[in-house]
Design a protein around this motif. Structure first.
Motif, short mmCIF file in Angstrom:
data_model
loop_
_atom_site.label_atom_id
_atom_site.label_comp_id
_atom_site.label_asym_id
_atom_site.label_seq_id
_atom_site.Cartn_x
_atom_site.Cartn_y
_atom_site.Cartn_z
N ILE A 69 56.10 38.56 9.79
CA ILE A 69 55.18 39.36 9.34
C ILE A 69 55.72 40.75 9.66
CG2 ILE A 69 52.74 40.13 9.35
CD1 ILE A 69 51.80 37.19 10.08
N ASP A 70 55.74 41.69 8.68
CA ASP A 70 55.86 43.20 8.89
C ASP A 70 54.93 43.67 9.77
OD1 ASP A 70 57.57 45.46 7.95
OD2 ASP A 70 55.44 46.17 7.78
N SER A 71 55.56 44.20 10.83
CA SER A 71 54.99 44.49 12.12
C SER A 71 53.72 46.06 11.67
CB SER A 71 55.45 45.22 12.99
OG SER A 71 56.40 46.30 12.90
N SER A 72 54.29 46.88 10.67
CA SER A 72 53.60 47.87 10.40
C SER A 72 52.36 47.35 9.47
CB SER A 72 54.27 49.10 9.58
OG SER A 72 55.07 48.22 8.55
N MET A 73 52.67 46.49 8.69
CA MET A 73 51.51 45.96 7.80
C MET A 73 50.65 45.04 8.64
SD MET A 73 50.64 45.83 4.74
CE MET A 73 48.69 45.72 4.75
N LEU A 74 51.07 44.37 9.77
CA LEU A 74 50.18 43.64 10.72
C LEU A 74 49.11 44.74 11.44
CD1 LEU A 74 49.12 41.14 12.09
CD2 LEU A 74 51.04 41.46 13.90
N GLN A 75 49.82 45.82 11.61
CA GLN A 75 49.19 46.89 12.43
C GLN A 75 47.87 47.33 11.47
OE1 GLN A 75 50.78 50.60 13.98
NE2 GLN A 75 49.64 49.91 15.94
N THR A 76 48.24 47.67 10.30
CA THR A 76 47.46 48.20 9.08
C THR A 76 46.38 47.31 8.76
OG1 THR A 76 49.06 49.32 8.26
CG2 THR A 76 46.98 48.83 7.04
N MET A 77 46.80 45.96 8.79
CA MET A 77 45.40 44.83 8.57
C MET A 77 44.62 44.76 9.66
SD MET A 77 44.50 42.86 6.36
CE MET A 77 45.87 42.30 5.16
N LYS A 78 45.03 44.94 10.86
CA LYS A 78 44.12 44.93 11.96
C LYS A 78 43.50 46.05 12.16
CE LYS A 78 47.44 42.23 15.32
NZ LYS A 78 48.06 42.25 16.63
N LYS A 79 43.90 47.47 11.75
CA LYS A 79 42.84 48.42 11.81
C LYS A 79 41.75 48.29 10.72
CE LYS A 79 46.15 51.66 13.96
NZ LYS A 79 46.77 52.83 13.86
N ASP A 80 42.36 47.67 9.69
CA ASP A 80 41.10 47.43 8.62
C ASP A 80 40.10 46.55 8.96
OD1 ASP A 80 42.73 49.56 7.01
OD2 ASP A 80 43.73 47.69 5.81
N LEU A 81 40.56 45.33 9.59
CA LEU A 81 39.67 44.28 9.89
C LEU A 81 38.62 44.59 11.14
CD1 LEU A 81 41.76 41.23 9.62
CD2 LEU A 81 39.76 41.63 8.35
N PHE A 82 39.37 45.50 12.22
CA PHE A 82 38.85 45.72 13.38
C PHE A 82 38.52 47.28 13.59
CE2 PHE A 82 41.02 41.86 14.39
CZ PHE A 82 40.05 40.84 14.31
N LEU A 142 42.97 51.79 25.75
CA LEU A 142 44.02 50.90 25.77
C LEU A 142 43.33 49.59 25.21
CD1 LEU A 142 46.53 49.79 27.29
CD2 LEU A 142 45.16 49.33 29.14
N GLN A 143 42.31 49.24 25.30
CA GLN A 143 41.71 48.15 24.79
C GLN A 143 41.89 48.19 23.18
OE1 GLN A 143 37.55 48.24 26.19
NE2 GLN A 143 38.15 47.17 28.26
N TRP A 144 41.52 49.11 22.62
CA TRP A 144 41.63 49.18 21.07
C TRP A 144 43.15 49.27 20.60
CZ3 TRP A 144 38.18 47.95 17.47
CH2 TRP A 144 36.89 47.79 17.97
N ARG A 145 43.82 49.89 21.35
CA ARG A 145 45.58 49.67 21.11
C ARG A 145 45.84 48.22 21.15
NH1 ARG A 145 50.58 52.59 24.29
NH2 ARG A 145 52.25 51.96 22.56
N LEU A 146 45.33 47.36 22.19
CA LEU A 146 45.65 46.09 22.21
C LEU A 146 44.91 45.26 20.96
CD1 LEU A 146 45.06 45.16 25.90
CD2 LEU A 146 47.44 44.92 24.83
N VAL A 147 43.96 45.68 20.37
CA VAL A 147 43.37 45.21 19.37
C VAL A 147 44.30 45.35 18.08
CG1 VAL A 147 41.31 45.18 17.62
CG2 VAL A 147 41.01 45.28 20.19
N HIS A 148 44.84 46.74 17.93
CA HIS A 148 45.58 46.73 16.88
C HIS A 148 47.08 46.90 17.25
CE1 HIS A 148 41.76 49.56 15.96
NE2 HIS A 148 41.65 48.50 15.41
N PHE A 149 47.40 46.07 18.00
CA PHE A 149 49.01 46.09 18.50
C PHE A 149 49.69 45.35 17.22
CE2 PHE A 149 52.70 45.40 21.15
CZ PHE A 149 52.88 46.76 21.45
N PRO A 150 50.88 46.02 16.87
CA PRO A 150 51.62 45.54 15.77
C PRO A 150 52.48 44.37 15.77
CG PRO A 150 52.98 47.60 16.75
CD PRO A 150 51.33 47.18 17.41
N LEU A 151 52.14 43.48 16.71
CA LEU A 151 52.79 42.22 16.94
C LEU A 151 51.69 41.30 17.38
CD1 LEU A 151 55.70 43.19 19.37
CD2 LEU A 151 55.94 42.74 17.01
N PRO A 152 51.91 40.11 17.27
CA PRO A 152 51.10 38.83 17.63
C PRO A 152 50.76 39.13 19.15
CG PRO A 152 52.48 37.98 16.33
CD PRO A 152 52.90 39.17 16.48
N THR A 153 49.30 39.07 19.66
CA THR A 153 49.29 39.08 21.30
C THR A 153 48.44 37.97 21.70
OG1 THR A 153 47.28 40.41 20.66
CG2 THR A 153 49.40 41.67 21.09
#
Length: 228
Positions: free
Chosen positions: A203-216, A85-96
């Motif tokens: 910001i495109d949500s799928s691209m935001l999630q991809t960027m988060k997964k790449d960074l974290f 759950l924590q990592w799902r929040l880290v990679h969530f496809p919207l700003p949190t």
């Protein structure tokens, strides 16, 4: 009664509220949060997520009494689910944005740091990873989350290594939270930060999630040491 609820606002926010006293984390919390995040992802009108608590606490960490009353298998499944759950929040496809209405300790501080931004009550509350004070060892998934989300050594030293109770003003100085705000302005500031993150064109949500997964980079949770 549910321990977590979600409200959808007309201006496009999903506001998640923990509503169980000290808002301690157990399997019920994980189940309800997972369902809420599923619902938010299905709701195409939502542009950002804000998570907060009721009363004195944002979250006072793990529900140790619940953990003591359950079997090892149940507790290990909960730990696995909480890290997921924590990592799902880290990679969530919207700003949190974590809106820290009050104290955020240990597991509660991990929930806060998993969000993109943190806004903290300037009048009440501390943030601290106080596991060392009760002789609890952090596992690899937790350590990775801290290392990737908190870049300053003095912040890790004060808030984690020596488990100091960090006030809102000090948390801003250490880069742990983004703003210390009067209680009546917390929600307004959380919304402002989220909208500023999106920018005028969104910001495109799928691209935001991809960027988060790449960074974290998420560790392999299947191999995580179960110690906490």
């Amino acid at each position: 009664m549910a321990v977590v609820r979600v409200e959808y606002t007309e201006d496009g926010f999903a506001i998640i509220t923990m509503q169980n006293g000290e808002n301690r984390l157990n399997q019920i919390y994980v189940n309800e949060m997972t369902q809420i995040l599923d619902d938010i992802e299905r709701n195409k009108d939502v542009k950002a997520v804000i998570t907060t608590g009721e009363g004195k606490f944002f979250s006072n960490g793990l529900d140790l009494e619940w953990m003591k009353s359950n079997t090892e298998d149940v507790v290990n499944a909960f730990r696995y689910g909480l890290h997921a759950l924590q990592w799902r929040l880290v990679h969530f496809p919207l700003p949190t944005v974590a809106l820290l209405n009050g104290h955020a300790f240990a597991g509660g501080a991990f929930i806060a740091i998993a969000h993109d931004y943190r806004v903290m009550n300037s009048k009440r509350g501390w943030i601290s990873w106080n596991e060392i004070l009760v002789n609890l060892q952090l596992n690899q998934a937790s350590l990775e989350l801290l290392r990737q989300k908190i870049s300053r050594m003095d912040a890790l030293r004060e808030a984690v290594l020596f488990a100091k109770r960090i006030t809102a003003t000090r948390a801003v100085e250490l880069g742990i939270v983004d703003a210390a705000v009067e209680p009546q302005n917390l929600l307004k500031e959380a919304k402002r930060i989220a909208l500023q993150a999106l920018g005028p064109n969104g910001i495109d949500s799928s691209m935001l999630q991809t960027m988060k997964k790449d960074l974290f980079q998420q560790p392999n949770i299947d191999k995580v040491n179960a110690k906490l």
